[in-house]
Design an enzyme around this catalytic site. Sequence first.
Site, PDB file in Angstrom:
ATOM      1  N   ASP A 151      29.983  32.149   3.574  1.00 60.61           N
ATOM      2  CA  ASP A 151      30.227  32.411   5.000  1.00 60.61           C
ATOM      3  C   ASP A 151      31.319  33.472   5.129  1.00 60.61           C
ATOM      4  OD1 ASP A 151      32.603  31.129   4.524  1.00 60.61           O
ATOM      5  OD2 ASP A 151      32.160  29.354   5.730  1.00 60.61           O
TER       6      ASP A 151
ATOM      7  N   HIS B 158      31.481  29.382  -8.003  1.00 59.68           N
ATOM      8  CA  HIS B 158      32.947  29.397  -8.099  1.00 59.68           C
ATOM      9  C   HIS B 158      33.379  28.414  -9.187  1.00 59.68           C
ATOM     10  CE1 HIS B 158      37.049  29.914  -6.714  1.00 59.68           C
ATOM     11  NE2 HIS B 158      37.192  28.597  -6.804  1.00 59.68           N
TER      12      HIS B 158
HETATM   13  C1  GRF Z   1      32.457  32.994 -13.221  1.00 58.36           C
HETATM   14  O1  GRF Z   1      33.434  32.109 -13.684  1.00 58.36           O
HETATM   15  C2  GRF Z   1      32.134  32.726 -11.779  1.00 58.36           C
HETATM   16  O2  GRF Z   1      32.240  31.377 -11.448  1.00 58.36           O
HETATM   17  C3  GRF Z   1      33.196  33.524 -11.059  1.00 58.36           C
HETATM   18  O3  GRF Z   1      33.324  34.698 -11.813  1.00 58.36           O
HETATM   19  C4  GRF Z   1      32.968  34.443 -13.168  1.00 58.36           C
HETATM   20  C5  GRF Z   1      31.903  35.426 -13.524  1.00 58.36           C
HETATM   21  O4  GRF Z   1      31.545  35.332 -14.874  1.00 58.36           O
HETATM   22  N1  GRF Z   1      32.816  33.754  -9.682  1.00 58.36           N
HETATM   23  P1  GRF Z   1      30.272  36.092 -15.418  1.00 58.36           P
HETATM   24  O5  GRF Z   1      30.446  37.577 -15.056  1.00 58.36           O
HETATM   25  O6  GRF Z   1      29.067  35.521 -14.747  1.00 58.36           O
HETATM   26  O7  GRF Z   1      30.265  35.870 -16.888  1.00 58.36           O
END
Ligand code: GRF
Length: 215
Positions: free
Chosen positions: A144, A112
């Site tokens: 979760d 995240h």
């Molecule tokens: C990333 O910023 C990740 O943290 C979030 O969605 C984005 C995905 O980017 N969950 P990518 O597809 O891996 O370039």
Amino acid sequence: MKKVKLGVLVSGRGSNLQAIIDNIEEGRLSAEIALVISDQPDAFSLERARKHNIPAVHVSAKGYKGRREEYDALLVKELQKHDVELVCLAGFMRIITPVLLKAFPQRILNIHPALLPSFPGLHVQMAALKHGVKFSGCTVHFVDENMDTGPIIIQAVVPVLDNDTEDSLSARILEQEHKIYSRAIQLYAEGKLRIEGRRVFTSGGGDQNGVLTNP
Ligand code: GRF
């Protein structure tokens, strides 16, 4: 060392997927991607996987509105078919249900782009900027039943600069995402992660899983 079999769930460009692929190929990660699944037919992630001869499938969510459990059952079937041990959500834009959680208990990770529990949800880099925080970062956590709430494995911190835009802050955070996701997977692969309540400990003790970075 035994290679952990990963199933990576994606929806879009797949830069985190690419970082995992690169870290495996460069010998920094004892893992093997058994399968990439996208809920979007044209996700660039699928191309990235195929370029590296990794099995990659589109599992369409069409017709599954309001039937998320049934959709997740399709995912479970695919993942089990490929003998997946650890599921990595990498920009997967769907909320998963207990069907997936029960099939992979404490074996689903997510990345995240904020320092949870601050700024869960979507468009979080913009939210961090608007709020005026001086530091942001990224979090790898176990998944979760709620969104972005599971036990935290690793976080990396980056500064928010006065002249930052959503893009510049996102890029600074992304650079760290590409490092800490693989690091968390490696800790899992080494059998080092131990969950106690909300806390995740690295066995052996003393390991520092908060990462401070410079601009
Ligand atoms: C990333 O910023 C990740 O943290 C979030 O969605 C984005 C995905 O980017 N969950 P990518 O597809 O891996 O370039």
